[in-house]
Structure formats: C-alpha cells, structure tokens
Write a protein that holds these residues in place. Sequence first.
Motif, PDB file in Angstrom:
ATOM      1  N   VAL A   1       5.363 -29.968 -18.502  1.00  0.00           N
ATOM      2  CA  VAL A   1       5.520 -28.567 -18.939  1.00  0.00           C
ATOM      3  C   VAL A   1       6.911 -28.429 -19.532  1.00  0.00           C
ATOM      4  O   VAL A   1       7.914 -28.675 -18.851  1.00  0.00           O
ATOM      5  N   ARG A   2       6.964 -28.097 -20.831  1.00  0.00           N
ATOM      6  CA  ARG A   2       8.269 -27.968 -21.483  1.00  0.00           C
ATOM      7  C   ARG A   2       8.582 -26.509 -21.765  1.00  0.00           C
ATOM      8  O   ARG A   2       7.710 -25.745 -22.200  1.00  0.00           O
ATOM      9  N   VAL A   3       9.849 -26.127 -21.480  1.00  0.00           N
ATOM     10  CA  VAL A   3      10.294 -24.772 -21.825  1.00  0.00           C
ATOM     11  C   VAL A   3      10.908 -24.852 -23.215  1.00  0.00           C
ATOM     12  O   VAL A   3      11.879 -25.580 -23.421  1.00  0.00           O
ATOM     13  N   LEU A   4      10.314 -24.147 -24.173  1.00  0.00           N
ATOM     14  CA  LEU A   4      10.807 -24.228 -25.552  1.00  0.00           C
ATOM     15  C   LEU A   4      11.942 -23.230 -25.732  1.00  0.00           C
ATOM     16  O   LEU A   4      11.829 -22.080 -25.328  1.00  0.00           O
ATOM     17  N   GLU A   5      13.017 -23.718 -26.311  1.00  0.00           N
ATOM     18  CA  GLU A   5      14.128 -22.791 -26.581  1.00  0.00           C
ATOM     19  C   GLU A   5      13.938 -22.230 -27.969  1.00  0.00           C
ATOM     20  O   GLU A   5      13.650 -22.983 -28.893  1.00  0.00           O
ATOM     21  N   LEU A   6      14.117 -20.915 -28.057  1.00  0.00           N
ATOM     22  CA  LEU A   6      13.911 -20.285 -29.372  1.00  0.00           C
ATOM     23  C   LEU A   6      15.246 -20.233 -30.095  1.00  0.00           C
ATOM     24  O   LEU A   6      16.223 -19.738 -29.557  1.00  0.00           O
ATOM     25  N   SER A   7      15.236 -20.754 -31.326  1.00  0.00           N
ATOM     26  CA  SER A   7      16.499 -20.612 -32.075  1.00  0.00           C
ATOM     27  C   SER A   7      16.517 -19.197 -32.651  1.00  0.00           C
ATOM     28  O   SER A   7      15.507 -18.515 -32.629  1.00  0.00           O
ATOM     29  N   PRO A   8      17.672 -18.746 -33.155  1.00  0.00           N
ATOM     30  CA  PRO A   8      17.768 -17.346 -33.608  1.00  0.00           C
ATOM     31  C   PRO A   8      16.626 -16.961 -34.555  1.00  0.00           C
ATOM     32  O   PRO A   8      16.112 -15.862 -34.524  1.00  0.00           O
ATOM     33  N   ARG A   9      16.148 -17.960 -35.352  1.00  0.00           N
ATOM     34  CA  ARG A   9      15.094 -17.539 -36.302  1.00  0.00           C
ATOM     35  C   ARG A   9      13.724 -17.678 -35.655  1.00  0.00           C
ATOM     36  O   ARG A   9      12.708 -17.729 -36.299  1.00  0.00           O
ATOM     37  N   ASP A  10      13.733 -17.806 -34.337  1.00  0.00           N
ATOM     38  CA  ASP A  10      12.483 -17.839 -33.585  1.00  0.00           C
ATOM     39  C   ASP A  10      11.640 -19.056 -33.930  1.00  0.00           C
ATOM     40  O   ASP A  10      10.462 -19.091 -33.713  1.00  0.00           O
ATOM     41  N   THR A  11      12.272 -20.086 -34.572  1.00  0.00           N
ATOM     42  CA  THR A  11      11.484 -21.338 -34.703  1.00  0.00           C
ATOM     43  C   THR A  11      11.802 -22.118 -33.437  1.00  0.00           C
ATOM     44  O   THR A  11      12.932 -22.178 -32.997  1.00  0.00           O
ATOM     45  N   ASN A  12      10.764 -22.721 -32.878  1.00  0.00           N
ATOM     46  CA  ASN A  12      10.982 -23.299 -31.558  1.00  0.00           C
ATOM     47  C   ASN A  12      11.597 -24.679 -31.604  1.00  0.00           C
ATOM     48  O   ASN A  12      11.256 -25.482 -32.428  1.00  0.00           O
ATOM     49  N   LEU A  13      12.478 -24.899 -30.726  1.00  0.00           N
ATOM     50  CA  LEU A  13      13.024 -26.252 -30.550  1.00  0.00           C
ATOM     51  C   LEU A  13      12.649 -26.653 -29.135  1.00  0.00           C
ATOM     52  O   LEU A  13      12.735 -25.846 -28.221  1.00  0.00           O
ATOM     53  N   THR A  14      12.159 -27.863 -28.984  1.00  0.00           N
ATOM     54  CA  THR A  14      11.838 -28.236 -27.604  1.00  0.00           C
ATOM     55  C   THR A  14      13.165 -28.472 -26.894  1.00  0.00           C
ATOM     56  O   THR A  14      14.056 -29.121 -27.428  1.00  0.00           O
ATOM     57  N   SER A  15      13.267 -27.954 -25.721  1.00  0.00           N
ATOM     58  CA  SER A  15      14.542 -28.066 -25.015  1.00  0.00           C
ATOM     59  C   SER A  15      14.480 -29.273 -24.083  1.00  0.00           C
ATOM     60  O   SER A  15      13.415 -29.879 -23.899  1.00  0.00           O
ATOM     61  N   ALA A  16      15.599 -29.585 -23.506  1.00  0.00           N
ATOM     62  CA  ALA A  16      15.632 -30.741 -22.589  1.00  0.00           C
ATOM     63  C   ALA A  16      14.885 -30.381 -21.307  1.00  0.00           C
ATOM     64  O   ALA A  16      14.521 -31.222 -20.523  1.00  0.00           O
ATOM     65  N   THR A  17      14.634 -29.062 -21.138  1.00  0.00           N
ATOM     66  CA  THR A  17      14.052 -28.659 -19.855  1.00  0.00           C
ATOM     67  C   THR A  17      12.573 -28.975 -19.826  1.00  0.00           C
ATOM     68  O   THR A  17      11.834 -28.571 -20.727  1.00  0.00           O
ATOM     69  N   GLN A  18      12.190 -29.792 -18.863  1.00  0.00           N
ATOM     70  CA  GLN A  18      10.750 -29.968 -18.697  1.00  0.00           C
ATOM     71  C   GLN A  18      10.461 -30.234 -17.231  1.00  0.00           C
ATOM     72  O   GLN A  18      11.324 -30.630 -16.457  1.00  0.00           O
ATOM     73  N   HIS A  19       9.217 -29.907 -16.837  1.00  0.00           N
ATOM     74  CA  HIS A  19       8.807 -30.135 -15.443  1.00  0.00           C
ATOM     75  C   HIS A  19       7.607 -31.066 -15.503  1.00  0.00           C
ATOM     76  O   HIS A  19       6.831 -31.020 -16.445  1.00  0.00           O
ATOM     77  N   LEU A  20       7.478 -31.913 -14.499  1.00  0.00           N
ATOM     78  CA  LEU A  20       6.266 -32.740 -14.408  1.00  0.00           C
ATOM     79  C   LEU A  20       5.476 -32.252 -13.209  1.00  0.00           C
ATOM     80  O   LEU A  20       6.046 -31.991 -12.141  1.00  0.00           O
ATOM     81  N   LEU A  21       4.173 -32.126 -13.397  1.00  0.00           N
ATOM     82  CA  LEU A  21       3.345 -31.560 -12.329  1.00  0.00           C
ATOM     83  C   LEU A  21       2.136 -32.450 -12.121  1.00  0.00           C
ATOM     84  O   LEU A  21       1.399 -32.748 -13.077  1.00  0.00           O
ATOM     85  N   GLU A  22       1.982 -32.953 -10.900  1.00  0.00           N
ATOM     86  CA  GLU A  22       0.805 -33.762 -10.574  1.00  0.00           C
ATOM     87  C   GLU A  22      -0.402 -32.841 -10.421  1.00  0.00           C
ATOM     88  O   GLU A  22      -0.351 -31.876  -9.666  1.00  0.00           O
ATOM     89  N   VAL A  23      -1.455 -33.117 -11.166  1.00  0.00           N
ATOM     90  CA  VAL A  23      -2.676 -32.303 -11.063  1.00  0.00           C
ATOM     91  C   VAL A  23      -3.811 -33.226 -10.647  1.00  0.00           C
ATOM     92  O   VAL A  23      -4.115 -34.188 -11.344  1.00  0.00           O
ATOM     93  N   ASP A  24      -4.349 -33.001  -9.442  1.00  0.00           N
ATOM     94  CA  ASP A  24      -5.401 -33.960  -9.022  1.00  0.00           C
ATOM     95  C   ASP A  24      -6.731 -33.284  -8.731  1.00  0.00           C
ATOM     96  O   ASP A  24      -7.617 -33.871  -8.129  1.00  0.00           O
ATOM     97  N   ASP A  25      -6.851 -32.026  -9.096  1.00  0.00           N
ATOM     98  CA  ASP A  25      -8.206 -31.439  -8.999  1.00  0.00           C
ATOM     99  C   ASP A  25      -8.274 -30.208  -9.897  1.00  0.00           C
ATOM    100  O   ASP A  25      -7.244 -29.655 -10.297  1.00  0.00           O
ATOM    101  N   SER A  26      -9.499 -29.821 -10.209  1.00  0.00           N
ATOM    102  CA  SER A  26      -9.671 -28.623 -11.049  1.00  0.00           C
ATOM    103  C   SER A  26      -9.302 -27.397 -10.231  1.00  0.00           C
ATOM    104  O   SER A  26      -9.377 -27.410  -9.011  1.00  0.00           O
ATOM    105  N   GLY A  27      -8.847 -26.363 -10.911  1.00  0.00           N
ATOM    106  CA  GLY A  27      -8.546 -25.112 -10.198  1.00  0.00           C
ATOM    107  C   GLY A  27      -7.223 -24.541 -10.672  1.00  0.00           C
ATOM    108  O   GLY A  27      -6.620 -25.034 -11.630  1.00  0.00           O
ATOM    109  N   TRP A  28      -6.765 -23.517  -9.940  1.00  0.00           N
ATOM    110  CA  TRP A  28      -5.500 -22.858 -10.280  1.00  0.00           C
ATOM    111  C   TRP A  28      -4.329 -23.710  -9.804  1.00  0.00           C
ATOM    112  O   TRP A  28      -4.352 -24.271  -8.702  1.00  0.00           O
TER     113      TRP A  28
END
Lengths: 116, 220
Positions: B134-161
């Motif tokens: 999961v990456r948090v995109l940083e918005l530059s002033p002109r609102d074009t997105n730059l991917t930021s260094a911030t990201q999270h990794l999430l283990e998903v091992d079953d369907s659901g919320w």
Amino acid sequence: GVDCQGRSRMCCRQEFFVDFREIGWHDWIIQPEGYAMNFCAGYCPLHVAGMPGIAASFHTSVLSLLQASTAAGSTGGGSCCVPTVRRPLSLLYYDRDSNIVKTDIPDMVVEACGCS
Amino acid sequence: GAAPRADRQCPACGELALDVESHRELLLNLAKRRILDQLRLSQRPTLGRPVSRAALRAALQRLRGPPQGPLPEADGGQEYDIISFAETGLCNTTQTRLDFHFSSDSSAGGLEVQQARLMFFVQLPPNTSCTLKVRVLELSPRDTNLTSATQHLLEVDDSGWHQLRLGPEAQTACSLGHLALELAPEGQAAWSPVILAGAAHRPFVAARVRVGGRHRVRRR
C-alpha cells in the motif's frame, strides 16, 4: 427541575423538539431524527434564588425568605431561570464530500432549569 | 436597570415562558443556526455523491470494532470521527488507486488528524495468500501524483475486510484534504487479488479528527 406546563409562571424547562424531516435536514443528518432544543423560562423570585431546580422544600423556602428579608437592603440583581443540567447532542451526518461524520456537541440539550 | 421592553422580554429573567407555537419559526431558525455554528458550517451541506445504505451500514458495522487504543489527551477543540469512502480510480488487474477527500469546511483551527485507518475488502482464491503493498502517493502542487517513499506491506491470507493503520504522511494528506493510495500485490503473484469496490464493499478511511484544538507545542 420542573417542566413548563400550560401558562406556568415559575422558572421551568420549556420543551421544544426540532424534527429534522420538518426542516428538510433529514437527507444530510443520518441520526438522530431531531434535536430537543429545550430552553429555560419563568420567574425567579429572590427567595428561591440559587435553587438547583425550584422544587425546593417548604423549609428551604422559609429559610430563604428569612435570608431575603434580612438582606432586603441588598441591591443584588434579579435571579434568572437558567440551565442547571445539560447533555451533549450526538450527530451522525454527511459532509459536503459525502463523508460520514460523527461528533458529540457538548451542552446542546437542556435537561433541567433552576434559578441563578 | 430599566425594565426590558415588552417585545424584547428575556424569558430567562423573570418573564412569562415564550409561547412556543407563535414563535415556532423563530425557534426553528435558532435551532438550525445553533447546530451549524457548533459544526463550524456556514450553511447545511449539499450532498455531491450520495452514499448507498449498504456502504453506510457496512462502514458503521466495521467501526464498531475494538477501540483503536488511547488517544492523545483532549486539549480543547471538537472531536470528529470521519468515514471517507474511496473514489476508485485506476482499477486494473495489478494496481488499485483509491482517492479520499476530506472537506475543510471546518476551516477554523484546521483539521488535526489523530488516527487514520484504511478498510478494504479483498477477494482471494481459496487457500491462497498474498502480500499487498500500500503506497501513500504524495501530491505535488499541480496535483500530479508522485509515489512517495511511504509504503506499507500487508499480509492478506483470506478473503474479507482488512484494515491498515495509516502513518503520519497519510494523516497529513488527510489534513490537507486529499489522500491518494495505491494498492498492488508485492512480487510476481500468479494472479492478482481483487479489491472489491461494490456498494457494500466500498473501501473507506476512518479518521479521528480534532478541529480547533490548541496544537500542543512539542517540547524537545
């Protein structure tokens, strides 16, 4: 506290319920269905001043009358009928981005009135 | 002082109780004003994108989950819980783009996001698992997105919320009014997990916000 009945003259709580459907706000306020905008009104003779509600006991009233007569010379201002117990209003509503917002607004609902 | 004029009796200081019915309009307007003032709104919101009852119900059910730990002590200001549903943007097989908007209606004092968590529904084939990035995109002033260094990794091992607690960068983006996230499977999975976005499975961010509080000066 005391709720106003008919043409009540002493300090009491006047109930007033605002139905959000009646004012056309039910589309953006999800819960509750309305707001109890109660308010305080009525006379506050000096001998019941300072009573939390005016359901004061007879004994208290006599004592207060004595205090009032001995302090008759005092030029204190009038006593007013004011809220003595209030509770928050919890709202669940949509904001202009259609986000759902929940908040508790403190002291929005008057539960009881008394003389200041 | 002089006795108040009859047409301006203050019902609290010793006059007859207001006759409610003959003042109904006045009292209704007073109630509207009072609620809008307390919510720091200049007028009632006009709803842009209606939210389905299914999405509302699903979100409120999820929020009834365990409390999210102690909050910083309240230092004044009004606290709000906000649920912001995603506008799903690029939804292709490998990436999902989610945009969230936080209106700054309550401009007084600015939004102070204290906690934010992403809730989303993943469809997985049976007996499989994957790692989601999961990456948090940083918005530059002109609102074009730059991917930021911030990201999270999430283990998903079953369907659901699934839920992910978002960090300070995401909270700052929420405070500024627009949070953009990108979800993609980590590595070369043989298939890609599906982030559902239907009515009852719409992804959302749940944030605890304070408005108008005295921002604490952090002493070093």
